[in-house]
Scaffold this motif. Structure first.
Motif: not given
Length: 150
Positions: A1-7, A13-29, A147-149
């Protein structure tokens, strides 16, 4: 599955990025956080003592001779003991893979082998997977996003 990865070097900062993704991403990635463990050197850390903590520079008595600093190596099979890391029974390969379903987190403990398998399944080649595992050992956290979901 194609995946984006960031260290991320900063866990916040990692938790903030995930919180932002969970609140803005309605696609359920599918989002995963991979947290690594760094090996400790017990000679470089404060240890417990009889009446107070013992620093690495504290003198430790020996059977014969003058006391030495606690950080000095006790001997080795091969190599210079003062330059080698000294582990303990707490040494364990314990990485955590955290998945997010809805707003709930599910964490499982995994070793480097499991993390490499996850990265290879995410279409990273062997060299890239090894580099990412080394990033975990350096204290970084990885955020993986499918990124495929839709």
């Amino acid at each position: 599955m194609p995946t984006l990865c960031k260290a991320y070097a900063d866990p916040g900062a990692a938790r903030d990025a995930i919180d932002e993704l969970l609140t803005t991403d309605a696609g359920g990635r599918e989002i995963r956080l991979v947290v690594g463990s760094t090996p400790h050197d017990r000679r470089r850390e404060i240890a417990g003592g009889f009446a107070k903590p013992v620093t690495p520079d504290a003198a430790v008595g020996r059977f014969a001779g003058t006391p030495l600093p606690r950080w000095r190596g006790a001997g080795s099979f091969a190599g210079e003991p003062d330059l080698m890391r000294q582990g303990s029974f707490a040494d364990v390969d314990a990485d955590a893979i955290v998945t997010f379903a809805g707003h709930a987190e599910h964490a499982r403990i995994a070793g480097d082998r499991d993390v490499r398998h996850l990265l290879r399944r995410s279409e990273f080649n062997r060299d890239t997977a090894d580099e990412l595992v080394e990033e975990l050992h350096a204290g970084r956290e990885l955020v993986l996003i499918d990124v495929t979901t839709p």
